[in-house]
Scaffold this motif. Structure first.
Motif, PDB file in Angstrom:
ATOM      1  N   UNK A 128       0.811  -1.219   0.000  1.00 42.65           N
ATOM      2  CA  UNK A 128       0.000   0.000   0.000  1.00 42.65           C
ATOM      3  C   UNK A 128       0.845   1.271   0.000  1.00 42.65           C
ATOM      4  N   UNK A 129       2.134   1.166   0.324  1.00 49.56           N
ATOM      5  CA  UNK A 129       3.004   2.348   0.351  1.00 49.56           C
ATOM      6  C   UNK A 129       4.035   2.373  -0.772  1.00 49.56           C
ATOM      7  N   UNK A 130       3.884   1.522  -1.763  1.00 53.76           N
ATOM      8  CA  UNK A 130       4.819   1.514  -2.884  1.00 53.76           C
ATOM      9  C   UNK A 130       5.320   0.118  -3.195  1.00 53.76           C
ATOM     10  N   UNK A 131       6.450   0.056  -3.902  1.00 55.74           N
ATOM     11  CA  UNK A 131       7.003  -1.251  -4.267  1.00 55.74           C
ATOM     12  C   UNK A 131       8.522  -1.235  -4.142  1.00 55.74           C
ATOM     13  N   UNK A 132       9.103  -2.420  -4.195  1.00 57.10           N
ATOM     14  CA  UNK A 132      10.550  -2.566  -4.043  1.00 57.10           C
ATOM     15  C   UNK A 132      11.302  -2.319  -5.336  1.00 57.10           C
ATOM     16  N   UNK A 133      10.614  -2.322  -6.456  1.00 62.75           N
ATOM     17  CA  UNK A 133      11.297  -2.349  -7.740  1.00 62.75           C
ATOM     18  C   UNK A 133      11.802  -3.760  -7.961  1.00 62.75           C
ATOM     19  N   UNK A 134      12.311  -4.024  -9.124  1.00 60.62           N
ATOM     20  CA  UNK A 134      12.779  -5.368  -9.453  1.00 60.62           C
ATOM     21  C   UNK A 134      14.077  -5.678  -8.704  1.00 60.62           C
ATOM     22  N   UNK A 135      14.059  -6.793  -7.975  1.00 64.00           N
ATOM     23  CA  UNK A 135      15.227  -7.215  -7.201  1.00 64.00           C
ATOM     24  C   UNK A 135      15.603  -8.638  -7.584  1.00 64.00           C
ATOM     25  N   UNK A 136      16.876  -8.861  -7.861  1.00 64.43           N
ATOM     26  CA  UNK A 136      17.334 -10.221  -8.153  1.00 64.43           C
ATOM     27  C   UNK A 136      17.470 -10.982  -6.847  1.00 64.43           C
ATOM     28  N   UNK A 137      16.989 -12.212  -6.841  1.00 69.71           N
ATOM     29  CA  UNK A 137      17.122 -13.070  -5.667  1.00 69.71           C
ATOM     30  C   UNK A 137      18.467 -13.771  -5.762  1.00 69.71           C
ATOM     31  N   UNK A 138      19.433 -13.278  -4.999  1.00 65.48           N
ATOM     32  CA  UNK A 138      20.820 -13.724  -5.144  1.00 65.48           C
ATOM     33  C   UNK A 138      21.226 -14.830  -4.188  1.00 65.48           C
TER      34      UNK A 138
END
Length: 178
Positions: free
Chosen positions: A15-25
């Protein structure tokens, strides 16, 4: 071949935004995304409030890049809530619908508003409709394309051609895709 060697990315939306695309490393396992394995990742982000969807996918690179994803569970350390995102589909250019990314919405009962009301409505509907599925009944579904009926008979026979004139016992099911 349900695991993948491709690079996997996730974007978490709240509800407050998003993380953006993150690679699961870095998984807590020595080798990540193996068939039947549960991998655990730490993703640092600002608190997003209640989560409602994720977008997860891979870059399609590497041998054996197709991936069958069962579900994603996100544990919020601030609220101590678990958010479950069911998938149970392939992310593979050669399987299912060919998509290598999926948008999944939250399915967790504790964060899904109206879940109890929906479950009660489902139970009421089933109570009213279950007689149709009792042993010995023949179900007929009207096929708009052929203008006939598809009959599911009690002896497990299926009449896909149907009798265009037989309208007795007709059961119609209609749905709208979102």
């Amino acid at each position: 071949n349900a695991g993948t060697e491709a690079d996997v990315y996730i974007s978490v939306h709240g509800e407050r935004g998003d993380t953006g695309s993150r690679q699961l490393l870095r998984s807590q396992k020595p080798k990540k995304f193996l068939k039947g394995q549960t991998d655990i990742f730490a993703v640092e982000a600002v608190h997003l409030g209640h989560l409602y969807k994720i977008v997860i996918g891979h870059n399609g690179l590497g041998s054996g890049n197709g991936w069958f994803l069962d579900k994603v569970v996100i544990k919020d350390p601030i609220t101590d809530l678990d958010y479950t995102f069911l998938c149970h589909r392939w992310l593979d250019q050669g399987q299912d619908d060919g998509n290598i990314a999926r948008e999944l919405t939250v399915t967790d009962a504790s964060t899904f508003p109206g879940r109890q009301e929906l479950e009660l409505k489902r139970e009421e509907t089933w109570a009213a409709e279950k007689w149709k599925f009792q042993k010995g009944n023949t179900l007929q579904f009207y096929n708009r394309l052929t203008h006939g009926f598809i009959c599911l008979n009690p002896d497990n026979r299926v009449d896909a051609l149907g009798d265009k004139k037989n309208k007795y016992g007709k059961v119609s099911f209609m749905w709208k895709n979102a």
